[in-house]
Design an enzyme around this catalytic site. Structure first.
Site, short mmCIF file in Angstrom:
data_model
loop_
_atom_site.label_atom_id
_atom_site.label_comp_id
_atom_site.label_asym_id
_atom_site.label_seq_id
_atom_site.Cartn_x
_atom_site.Cartn_y
_atom_site.Cartn_z
N ARG A 66 -5.72 44.94 -34.57
CA ARG A 66 -6.29 46.66 -33.13
C ARG A 66 -5.34 46.01 -32.24
NH1 ARG A 66 -12.28 48.23 -35.00
NH2 ARG A 66 -10.48 50.16 -34.46
N ARG A 71 -24.90 48.95 -36.10
CA ARG A 71 -24.15 49.37 -35.47
C ARG A 71 -23.62 50.94 -34.90
NH1 ARG A 71 -18.48 45.97 -34.88
NH2 ARG A 71 -18.55 47.86 -33.25
N CYS A 86 -14.64 46.11 -35.64
CA CYS A 86 -14.78 45.67 -37.05
C CYS A 86 -13.31 44.74 -37.08
CB CYS A 86 -14.96 47.28 -37.63
SG CYS A 86 -16.45 47.69 -37.54
N ASP A 132 -12.74 56.57 -41.89
CA ASP A 132 -13.67 55.32 -41.72
C ASP A 132 -14.65 55.62 -42.65
OD1 ASP A 132 -14.53 55.71 -37.89
OD2 ASP A 132 -12.96 54.10 -39.85
N LYS A 181 -21.16 58.10 -33.51
CA LYS A 181 -20.95 57.02 -32.55
C LYS A 181 -19.86 57.72 -32.01
CE LYS A 181 -19.41 53.66 -35.33
NZ LYS A 181 -17.59 52.73 -34.06
N ASN A 182 -18.68 56.95 -32.65
CA ASN A 182 -17.29 57.86 -31.83
C ASN A 182 -16.80 58.40 -30.64
OD1 ASN A 182 -16.99 55.60 -33.49
ND2 ASN A 182 -15.64 56.76 -34.86
C1 EPZ Z 1 -11.19 54.23 -33.18
O1 EPZ Z 1 -10.76 53.10 -33.02
C2 EPZ Z 1 -12.37 54.18 -34.32
N1 EPZ Z 1 -13.53 53.33 -33.50
C3 EPZ Z 1 -12.11 53.86 -35.21
O2 EPZ Z 1 -13.51 54.06 -35.84
C4 EPZ Z 1 -11.76 54.72 -36.61
O3 EPZ Z 1 -11.13 54.04 -37.85
C5 EPZ Z 1 -10.31 54.81 -35.42
O4 EPZ Z 1 -10.37 55.27 -34.83
C6 EPZ Z 1 -8.50 56.01 -36.64
O5 EPZ Z 1 -10.21 57.35 -36.39
C7 EPZ Z 1 -13.86 53.53 -32.53
O6 EPZ Z 1 -14.26 55.48 -31.49
C8 EPZ Z 1 -15.01 53.02 -31.32
P1 EPZ Z 1 -6.63 53.91 -33.60
P2 EPZ Z 1 -9.47 52.65 -32.58
O7 EPZ Z 1 -6.41 53.74 -32.34
O8 EPZ Z 1 -9.41 53.27 -31.52
C9 EPZ Z 1 -2.75 50.78 -34.40
C10 EPZ Z 1 -15.64 52.56 -37.01
O9 EPZ Z 1 -15.67 52.40 -38.55
N2 EPZ Z 1 -2.62 51.46 -33.24
O10 EPZ Z 1 -6.48 55.52 -34.68
O11 EPZ Z 1 -9.16 51.72 -32.45
C11 EPZ Z 1 -3.88 50.65 -34.85
O12 EPZ Z 1 -3.55 49.40 -35.50
C12 EPZ Z 1 -14.42 52.72 -36.55
O13 EPZ Z 1 -16.08 53.75 -36.87
C13 EPZ Z 1 -2.21 50.01 -32.17
O14 EPZ Z 1 -0.74 49.76 -33.05
O15 EPZ Z 1 -8.09 53.69 -33.76
C14 EPZ Z 1 -4.29 51.37 -36.00
O16 EPZ Z 1 -3.52 51.24 -37.19
C15 EPZ Z 1 -13.25 51.34 -37.67
N3 EPZ Z 1 -1.74 50.56 -30.76
C16 EPZ Z 1 -3.47 53.22 -35.60
O17 EPZ Z 1 -3.03 52.81 -34.23
C17 EPZ Z 1 -2.67 50.23 -30.10
O18 EPZ Z 1 -2.70 51.07 -28.97
C18 EPZ Z 1 -5.06 53.50 -35.28
O19 EPZ Z 1 -5.91 52.94 -34.77
C19 EPZ Z 1 -4.20 51.64 -30.51
C20 EPZ Z 1 -3.55 51.23 -32.05
#
Ligand code: EPZ
Length: 418
Positions: free
Chosen positions: A122, A398, A117, A306, A22-23
């Site tokens: 986020r 999803r 989610c 995850d 998915k990702n």
């Molecule tokens: C992606 O989410 C995945 N989703 C998530 O998978 C996964 O848990 C995550 O990456 C980490 O591997 C998809 O790919 C659709 P991040 P993403 O930006 O991109 C903070 C699943 O179950 N952050 O790496 O949203 C954020 O709050 C889902 O498949 C900021 O502060 O994750 C978090 O604490 C759940 N500012 C950390 O970084 C930003 O602008 C990592 O988030 C962006 C993120």
């Protein structure tokens, strides 16, 4: 709201095919907008977030649809910018990639704030900072984000103070469309980032440093469509390995790539599972009782966040105290209350979850509060003799392709309303 009923308490036996990730699928589908051509993406999972993404792209003027089981055709030649449907965009986090894709191709974008989610805050600040570094003027409102680069995006140096998968995806998309060279430091190194870079390279992009935490992109090159097959879903594979650890038995995961799961497989072996890896397959069995563990969930190549809820569910059946420290989403603990409903002795405090495993759980009714929480509840249910009901189970659709059918193929009696 749909429900899933699992009659657990018996070992898993059999073989299933692991679907595409998915990702990895979601970034590539949005990235196909950059090429303004026809791309054919293989091994795409038939899951809700993919169907929603195809609907978003089609509503913007693309042709984006499955042409056979798991192959998607994306013809993005006639995509209209700033025309994404707010209602659908709000349903998933990955729709944020529209911002980078539209900025790169059209020099402007507008989309509703994405959903995703409920696993804690986020924000999108890292995404937007990357756009600004490449010359975009960004406007944020309560429910939407807009950005323009009247004279087009230009190269620059983007330095991430925090690892973000999503911000890395958006920065790559924008940099591919930016004139000149962009250096991206501190990028996420998840395997699906490599998949995205490999697809964009197949479309004519010039990206070096792929797989490292520093990418160099020569942007503004002419792009064309490409044919590309997605990587297998490492989280789906990990979820089924935990299922086997919880229920026992012997399973084989065809199409799984062990190189994406090396730390996870090492951890399971140290806990007492037998894991046998072949180039395109992982087989697992639980020869005896497992040992408790202590993990830290962190960005790749660390232990994947995850997989945190699934390991917590596995720990409920292991005598002793297991711990998981969550460093990516410090609030992704809503599953804890649900496992407690099944009798688990589990507590989350200060970003860490502690599980006192071994006391047998009992059947009950739980709610899938997010995708991986639902997966954790499935794993717990598999270890419990009797019927456990998982409500809001449509959330599992999803991110897991044909989950009820795959569980049945492993001998699990499942009643599912999807
Ligand atoms: C992606 O989410 C995945 N989703 C998530 O998978 C996964 O848990 C995550 O990456 C980490 O591997 C998809 O790919 C659709 P991040 P993403 O930006 O991109 C903070 C699943 O179950 N952050 O790496 O949203 C954020 O709050 C889902 O498949 C900021 O502060 O994750 C978090 O604490 C759940 N500012 C950390 O970084 C930003 O602008 C990592 O988030 C962006 C993120």
């Amino acid at each position: 709201m749909k429900k899933m009923i699992i009659r657990g308490g018996r070992p898993l036996y059999g073989e299933i095919k692991i679907s595409g990730f998915k990702n990895a699928a979601l970034p590539l589908l949005y990235a196909s907008v950059l090429a303004a051509d026809v791309s054919v993406i293989g091994n795409v999972p038939r899951i809700l977030d993919v169907f929603r993404t195809l609907e978003i792209l089609e509503s913007m003027g693309a042709i984006a649809r499955f042409v056979d089981g798991n192959t998607v055709l994306c013809d993005t030649r006639f995509v209209r910018p700033c025309s994404s449907p707010d209602g659908l965009v709000r349903k998933l986090r990955a729709s944020a990639y529209l911002l980078g894709a539209e900025l790169a191709r059209f020099g402007k974008t507008r989309a509703a704030i994405p959903g995703g989610c409920s696993i804690g805050r986020r924000p999108l600040d890292l995404h937007l900072a990357a756009f600004r570094t490449l010359g975009a003027e960004v406007r944020e409102s309560e429910d939407a984000i807009g950005a323009t680069a009247p004279s087009g995006l230009h190269g620059g140096e983007i330095v991430f103070g925090k690892v973000s998968v999503g911000a890395t995806v958006n920065a790559i998309l924008a940099a591919v469309g930016a004139r000149g060279e962009t250096i991206l430091r501190g990028v996420a190194r998840e395997p699906h980032i490599t998949d995205l870079c490999d697809y964009l390279t197949a479309c004519g992009a010039a990206i070096s440093g792929v797989g490292s935490d520093c990418l160099r992109i020569r942007g503004g090159l002419p792009l064309h469509g490409a044919t590309y097959a997605l990587m297998p879903d490492m989280i789906e594979a990990g979820t089924f390995l935990c299922a086997c650890g919880a229920a026992g038995g012997e399973i084989c995961l065809r199409g799984a790539k062990a190189e994406h799961l090396s730390l996870l497989c090492t951890t399971l072996r140290e806990m007492g599972m037998e894991i046998r890896c072949a180039p395109q397959q992982i087989c697992a069995s639980r020869p005896g009782p497992l040992a408790p563990f202590s993990l830290v969930a962190e960005p790749y190549p660390g232990f994947p966040t995850d997989m945190h809820p699934q390991f917590a569910a596995l720990a409920t059946g292991i005598p002793g105290c297991s711990r998981i420290r969550e460093t990516v989403f410090p609030d992704r603990f809503r599953y804890v209350g649900e496992l407690r409903r099944l009798g688990a002795t589990i507590e989350a405090r200060d970003g860490e979850v502690m599980i006192n495993g071994g006391s047998s759980l009992h059947p009950g009714c739980v709610f899938a509060t997010d995708l991986r929480a639902g997966a954790a509840e499935v794993i717990a249910a598999l270890s419990i003799p009797g019927e456990t009901v998982i409500r809001d189970a449509e959330i599992l659709e999803r991110g897991y392709d044909a989950l009820p059918g795959k569980l049945r193929a492993l001998g699990v009696p499942v009643i599912a309303e999807f």
